[in-house]
Write a protein that holds these residues in place. Structure first.
Motif, PDB file in Angstrom:
ATOM      1  N   PRO A 158       0.012  -0.766  -4.719  1.00 20.73           N
ATOM      2  CA  PRO A 158       1.338  -0.159  -4.823  1.00 20.73           C
ATOM      3  C   PRO A 158       1.369   0.900  -5.932  1.00 20.73           C
ATOM      4  CG  PRO A 158       1.492  -2.551  -4.819  1.00 20.73           C
ATOM      5  CD  PRO A 158       0.038  -2.206  -4.904  1.00 20.73           C
ATOM      6  N   ARG A 159       2.234   1.874  -5.800  1.00 18.56           N
ATOM      7  CA  ARG A 159       2.307   2.976  -6.743  1.00 18.56           C
ATOM      8  C   ARG A 159       2.509   2.495  -8.182  1.00 18.56           C
ATOM      9  NH1 ARG A 159       6.821   6.779  -5.246  1.00 18.56           N
ATOM     10  NH2 ARG A 159       5.617   6.746  -3.341  1.00 18.56           N
ATOM     11  N   ARG A 160       3.285   1.454  -8.368  1.00 17.01           N
ATOM     12  CA  ARG A 160       3.558   0.971  -9.730  1.00 17.01           C
ATOM     13  C   ARG A 160       2.317   0.355 -10.382  1.00 17.01           C
ATOM     14  NH1 ARG A 160       5.919  -2.398  -6.201  1.00 17.01           N
ATOM     15  NH2 ARG A 160       5.216  -4.559  -6.187  1.00 17.01           N
ATOM     16  N   ASN A 161       1.294   0.022  -9.584  1.00 19.43           N
ATOM     17  CA  ASN A 161       0.062  -0.557 -10.125  1.00 19.43           C
ATOM     18  C   ASN A 161      -1.089   0.448 -10.217  1.00 19.43           C
ATOM     19  OD1 ASN A 161       1.408  -2.978 -10.204  1.00 19.43           O
ATOM     20  ND2 ASN A 161       0.459  -3.787  -8.367  1.00 19.43           N
ATOM     21  N   ARG A 162      -0.831   1.693  -9.872  1.00 26.71           N
ATOM     22  CA  ARG A 162      -1.873   2.711  -9.932  1.00 26.71           C
ATOM     23  C   ARG A 162      -2.055   3.219 -11.359  1.00 26.71           C
ATOM     24  NH1 ARG A 162      -0.074   6.289  -4.906  1.00 26.71           N
ATOM     25  NH2 ARG A 162      -0.456   4.760  -3.289  1.00 26.71           N
TER      26      ARG A 162
ATOM     27  N   GLY B 102       0.847  -1.187   0.000  1.00 27.27           N
ATOM     28  CA  GLY B 102       0.000   0.000   0.000  1.00 27.27           C
ATOM     29  C   GLY B 102       0.876   1.228   0.000  1.00 27.27           C
ATOM     30  N   PRO B 103       0.277   2.369   0.117  1.00 31.43           N
ATOM     31  CA  PRO B 103       1.056   3.600   0.077  1.00 31.43           C
ATOM     32  C   PRO B 103       1.993   3.724   1.280  1.00 31.43           C
ATOM     33  CG  PRO B 103      -1.279   4.085   0.374  1.00 31.43           C
ATOM     34  CD  PRO B 103      -1.147   2.614   0.250  1.00 31.43           C
ATOM     35  N   THR B 104       3.201   4.149   1.011  1.00 25.47           N
ATOM     36  CA  THR B 104       4.150   4.407   2.094  1.00 25.47           C
ATOM     37  C   THR B 104       4.113   5.878   2.502  1.00 25.47           C
ATOM     38  OG1 THR B 104       5.910   4.710   0.474  1.00 25.47           O
ATOM     39  CG2 THR B 104       5.706   2.531   1.481  1.00 25.47           C
ATOM     40  N   ASN B 105       3.508   6.689   1.674  1.00 21.78           N
ATOM     41  CA  ASN B 105       3.372   8.103   1.966  1.00 21.78           C
ATOM     42  C   ASN B 105       2.273   8.286   3.021  1.00 21.78           C
ATOM     43  OD1 ASN B 105       2.782  10.834   1.985  1.00 21.78           O
ATOM     44  ND2 ASN B 105       2.939  11.058  -0.232  1.00 21.78           N
ATOM     45  N   PRO B 106       2.574   8.893   4.167  1.00 23.95           N
ATOM     46  CA  PRO B 106       1.566   9.059   5.221  1.00 23.95           C
ATOM     47  C   PRO B 106       0.347   9.870   4.768  1.00 23.95           C
ATOM     48  CG  PRO B 106       3.739   9.684   6.029  1.00 23.95           C
ATOM     49  CD  PRO B 106       3.881   9.383   4.583  1.00 23.95           C
ATOM     50  N   GLU B 107       0.540  10.844   3.882  1.00 18.20           N
ATOM     51  CA  GLU B 107      -0.591  11.637   3.386  1.00 18.20           C
ATOM     52  C   GLU B 107      -1.534  10.773   2.551  1.00 18.20           C
ATOM     53  OE1 GLU B 107      -1.646  14.777   4.072  1.00 18.20           O
ATOM     54  OE2 GLU B 107      -0.081  14.627   5.589  1.00 18.20           O
TER      55      GLU B 107
END
Length: 121
Positions: free
Chosen positions: A41-45, A6-11
C-alpha cells in the motif's frame, strides 16, 4: 479472507506487471524486489530524502527508490535516481548537483539487467 492490497493506480499496476516480466526475461532478482515493494500500500512505501541518498552513495551511482524521493537535505555529488515519484524540490536539487531523475520504467529500459543499481528505501 482479507482483500488483497496494492496500488489502485492502473499505471502503477502496469509497472508492477512490467517489472515481473522483465525479472523473468532477464533472470534479474532486482526487478522482482522492486515489484514486490510497489505491491505494498502507498502508506507503506519508501519515502527517501536526498540527505539519505547523499550519505549512502558516491559519484555516478545509480539509485532506485521504490517510492518517493523528497527534497530534504543536499546532494553533493552526481547520481542517477530512479523512483516512482519525485518532489519538485528533489528534482531541482538533483539537477543542480549534476545528477538526473528518471522513472523506474526508464531505468528498466536503459539497464535491463539491473547491473550496478542500488536500492535505497
Amino acid at each position: 479472507m482479507p482483500k488483497p492490497t496494492g496500488p489502485t493506480n492502473p499505471e502503477d499496476w502496469k509497472l508492477v506487471i512490467e517489472l515481473d516480466k522483465k525479472s523473468k526475461s532477464e533472470k534479474c532478482s532486482l526487478w522482482k524486489r522492486v515489484s514486490d515493494e510497489l505491491r505494498k500500500p502507498r502508506r507503506n512505501r519508501a519515502s527517501v530524502n536526498l540527505s539519505k541518498i547523499n550519505r549512502y552513495t558516491v559519484n555516478d551511482d545509480i539509485i532506485l527508490v521504490p517510492g518517493k524521493v523528497l527534497g530534504s537535505g543536499e546532494l553533493e555529488h552526481k547520481v542517477i535516481i530512479a523512483a516512482l515519484t519525485f518532489s519538485e524540490e528533489a528534482v531541482n536539487k538533483t539537477k543542480k548537483s549534476g545528477g538526473e531523475c528518471v522513472t523506474i520504467r526508464e531505468l528498466m529500459k536503459r539497464n535491463p539487467s539491473g547491473s550496478k543499481v542500488k536500492i535505497i528505501k
